[in-house]
Design a protein around this motif. Structure first.
Motif, short mmCIF file in Angstrom:
data_model
loop_
_atom_site.label_atom_id
_atom_site.label_comp_id
_atom_site.label_asym_id
_atom_site.label_seq_id
_atom_site.Cartn_x
_atom_site.Cartn_y
_atom_site.Cartn_z
N THR A 30 -24.15 -75.63 16.60
CA THR A 30 -25.03 -75.01 15.63
C THR A 30 -24.30 -73.83 15.00
O THR A 30 -23.36 -73.30 15.59
N PRO A 31 -24.73 -73.41 13.80
CA PRO A 31 -24.10 -72.24 13.16
C PRO A 31 -24.09 -71.03 14.08
O PRO A 31 -23.11 -70.30 14.12
N ALA A 32 -25.18 -70.84 14.81
CA ALA A 32 -25.24 -69.69 15.72
C ALA A 32 -24.15 -69.78 16.78
O ALA A 32 -23.48 -68.79 17.09
N GLU A 33 -23.95 -70.99 17.29
CA GLU A 33 -22.91 -71.18 18.32
C GLU A 33 -21.53 -70.95 17.73
O GLU A 33 -20.64 -70.38 18.39
N VAL A 34 -21.34 -71.41 16.49
CA VAL A 34 -20.05 -71.21 15.84
C VAL A 34 -19.76 -69.73 15.69
O VAL A 34 -18.67 -69.25 16.04
N LEU A 35 -20.74 -69.00 15.21
CA LEU A 35 -20.56 -67.56 15.03
C LEU A 35 -20.25 -66.87 16.35
O LEU A 35 -19.38 -66.01 16.43
#
Lengths: 135, 135
Positions: free
Chosen positions: A109-114
């Motif tokens: 997820t984008p959150a995990e990527v960040l």
DNA sequence: CATACTGTCATAGCACACTATGACAGTTGT
DNA sequence: ACAACTGTCATAGTGTGCTATGACAGTATG
């Protein structure tokens, strides 16, 4: 300065050298002013042709990473990119996009990527205090 | 199944396809028994030659990742298991690290890097709504 | 059976990564 | 000056990634 070549990766050898030298500078192993191995010995060491190493060094000079003079050798430049901010941003966006595509395929997820980016930035900063990436 | 090609990376296009298909399987996006896009439409989609896609599929079959039959198409073999979270994280970390090294050379601060990543994540999400990268 | 799809094979041509080698020019140390 | 190092340039040959195109064979659908 250790360079590891992977002949099966499909990535051209001269680009592997470019990447690893840049990574070595980025990681602080090589510092501005220091000299790189000269072309012939390095080629012999890696068991590749002189021209392949020469091409890698030419590319590094072209990118403004090193300075090279006939008779003297090649030296790490004080890193000052000649590019303007917008161009630099576009260049970086390419690498970032590659990572994002990878993340997509690996179902992050984008959150995990960040979070992962923050992680890696932190690890990098800890290993190399005082460089351009510090806050 | 989204495939993004980078023609300037130096990595052969057919290997980029192989990698991304394998990553998609690793992440569970493609499941055993499912069919891959057929060669001609995919080639047209990616604007590359049929033979390049065919070569990628041949390589995938050679690696035992897919099964392919003339007249029917190409299908994911059922011996594949999605990688575990830790392995996927390591794969992604490689791409992220490459971007960070790039960022160092382009003299970005960690804050700027994070901002750019947020930017690109947003752009990607807007272009591809409803995919694995959504929050 | 006929048509439209699938993958496969063959050929030819272009670009480039790499090798191999020779020759030349600038720098350094003796 | 000389020798020994440095990088640079030129040329030629091999392998391969990619394109372009045509032809063929197996499969599905009508």
């Amino acid at each position: 300065m250790l360079i590891q070549l992977n002949f099966k990766s499909g990535l051209p050898v001269y680009l592997q050298i470019v990447e690893q030298v840049k990574a070595a500078i980025a990681s602080g192993i090589l510092r501005p002013g220091e000299s790189l191995p000269s072309i012939r010995p390095l080629a012999e060491d890696l068991r590749i042709n002189r021209n392949t190493v020469a091409k890698a060094y030419a590319e590094l000079e072209n990118q403004g990473v090193i300075e090279t003079a006939a008779g003297k050798g090649s030296f790490i430049k004080d890193s000052q990119t000649p590019y303007r901010k917008e161009v630099r941003r576009q260049l970086l966006a390419g690498a970032v996009d590659a990572a994002i595509v990878q993340a997509y395929h690996l179902q992050f997820t984008p959150a995990e990527v960040l979070e992962l980016v923050r992680d890696r930035l932190g690890a990098f900063e800890q290993k190399n205090p005082g460089h351009a990436l510090k806050n």
